[in-house]
Motif scaffolding. Structure first.
Motif, short mmCIF file in Angstrom:
data_model
loop_
_atom_site.label_atom_id
_atom_site.label_comp_id
_atom_site.label_asym_id
_atom_site.label_seq_id
_atom_site.Cartn_x
_atom_site.Cartn_y
_atom_site.Cartn_z
N UNK A 1 10.26 -6.93 -1.15
CA UNK A 1 9.40 -6.04 -1.29
C UNK A 1 7.76 -7.04 -1.78
N UNK A 2 7.97 -7.61 -2.67
CA UNK A 2 6.81 -8.88 -2.65
C UNK A 2 6.65 -9.58 -1.53
N UNK A 3 7.70 -10.07 -0.99
CA UNK A 3 7.34 -11.15 0.54
C UNK A 3 6.81 -10.06 1.46
N UNK A 4 6.94 -8.82 1.44
CA UNK A 4 6.53 -8.17 2.67
C UNK A 4 5.00 -7.87 2.35
N UNK A 5 4.41 -7.94 0.99
CA UNK A 5 2.85 -7.54 0.95
C UNK A 5 1.72 -8.50 1.74
N UNK A 6 0.94 -7.89 2.25
CA UNK A 6 -0.05 -8.50 3.00
C UNK A 6 -1.36 -8.46 2.31
N UNK A 7 -2.31 -9.39 2.70
CA UNK A 7 -3.63 -8.93 1.90
C UNK A 7 -3.99 -7.70 2.29
N UNK A 8 -4.50 -6.92 1.17
CA UNK A 8 -5.03 -5.36 1.13
C UNK A 8 -3.92 -4.47 1.20
N UNK A 9 -2.54 -5.05 1.29
CA UNK A 9 -1.34 -4.04 0.85
C UNK A 9 -1.37 -3.55 -0.64
N UNK A 10 -0.66 -2.54 -0.85
CA UNK A 10 -0.37 -2.15 -2.46
C UNK A 10 1.04 -1.87 -2.54
N UNK A 11 1.46 -2.67 -3.76
CA UNK A 11 2.93 -2.29 -4.15
C UNK A 11 2.81 -1.29 -5.01
N UNK A 12 3.67 -0.15 -4.72
CA UNK A 12 3.64 0.96 -5.45
C UNK A 12 5.03 1.34 -5.95
N UNK A 13 5.10 1.77 -7.48
CA UNK A 13 6.05 1.90 -8.12
C UNK A 13 5.81 3.19 -9.10
N UNK A 14 7.13 3.83 -9.50
CA UNK A 14 6.74 5.08 -10.08
C UNK A 14 6.39 4.73 -11.68
N UNK A 15 7.10 3.89 -12.37
CA UNK A 15 6.73 3.51 -13.82
C UNK A 15 6.87 2.10 -13.97
N UNK A 16 5.76 1.93 -15.06
CA UNK A 16 5.79 0.37 -15.53
C UNK A 16 7.15 -0.47 -15.70
N UNK A 17 8.13 0.20 -16.20
CA UNK A 17 9.36 -0.50 -16.71
C UNK A 17 10.02 -0.93 -15.47
N UNK A 18 9.69 -0.27 -14.10
CA UNK A 18 10.31 -0.82 -12.97
C UNK A 18 10.00 -2.38 -12.76
N UNK A 19 8.89 -2.86 -13.23
CA UNK A 19 8.51 -4.10 -12.98
C UNK A 19 9.22 -5.31 -13.91
N UNK A 20 9.60 -4.52 -15.05
CA UNK A 20 10.09 -5.70 -15.81
C UNK A 20 9.80 -5.37 -17.47
N UNK A 21 10.16 -6.23 -18.24
CA UNK A 21 10.26 -5.79 -19.86
C UNK A 21 8.98 -6.26 -20.53
N UNK A 22 8.43 -7.42 -20.24
CA UNK A 22 7.43 -8.32 -21.06
C UNK A 22 5.95 -7.93 -20.22
#
Length: 198
Positions: free
Chosen positions: A56-77
């Motif tokens: 997903x991160x590799x697919x991001x181009x300039x101007x794109x937005x990564x969308x997640x539902x909640x903060x904990x989907x990203x990680x713990x710290x």
């Protein structure tokens, strides 16, 4: 020609038994195309490598937005979350969290960026407080000689009698108790409760 900015969606469930349907529905409702949706199944947030997340991160181009539902989907710290948001910003991409502090937060905006930083810090603080509470509770229970959970070792009266003889012979009670995997208070209580031999 104006470049098209994409929404890249990411969903994650920690165990294979859980399903990501609800997250997927929310991401699609937020405007993410099904082709731009990445889902990790059975992957913990603590893991450094999450295959679909990396894609997903590799697919991001300039101007794109990564969308997640909640903060904990990203990680713990918080540190990791903030570093990640900063990496996206440097790449000219944004992060949008659909449910953060009761609203939709987009780091493309200055307000969204500030709210993200504050909420990430609060999430981390909550985790630290929880960890502190558990440590404190265990310490208090240990000091009171209470059971800490797990499998409790059972000792026969004869084992307790042997321990009592060691203490009477001058071995420190704390050492004897530690060797048996119990607190000194528990050892004394067990010795006191021994049936009187006739």
């Amino acid at each position: 020609m104006v470049a098209r900015h994409s929404l890249i969606g990411y969903a994650r469930v920690s165990t294979r038994r859980q399903d990501a349907d609800r997250q997927v529905e929310d991401l699609l409702a937020a405007g993410v195309r099904r082709d731009d949706l990445y889902v990790d199944h059975g992957v913990s947030g603590a893991r450094a490598s999450r295959p679909k997340f990396d894609k997903a991160v590799a697919a991001l181009q300039e101007g794109d937005t990564l969308v997640i539902t909640t903060l904990d989907r990203l990680g713990r710290s918080t540190q990791n979350m903030l570093a990640f948001a900063e990496t996206l910003r440097e790449r000219g991409a944004g992060l949008r969290v659909l449910n953060l502090g009761g609203g939709d937060v987009d780091t493309h905006t200055p307000m969204g960026s500030m709210v993200f930083t504050v909420m990430a810090a609060l999430a981390q603080m909550e985790l630290e407080i929880k960890r502190e509470r558990i440590t404190d509770s265990v310490a208090k229970r240990r000091a009171a000689g209470q059971d800490l959970g797990g499998r409790r070792q059972t000792f026969t009266d004869s084992q307790i009698r042997s321990a009592a003889h060691l203490v009477e012979a001058g071995r420190p009670a704390a050492q004897v108790a530690r060797d048996m995997g119990m607190s000194r208070a528990t050892l004394y209580r067990r010795i006191r409760d021994l049936p009187v031999s006739t």
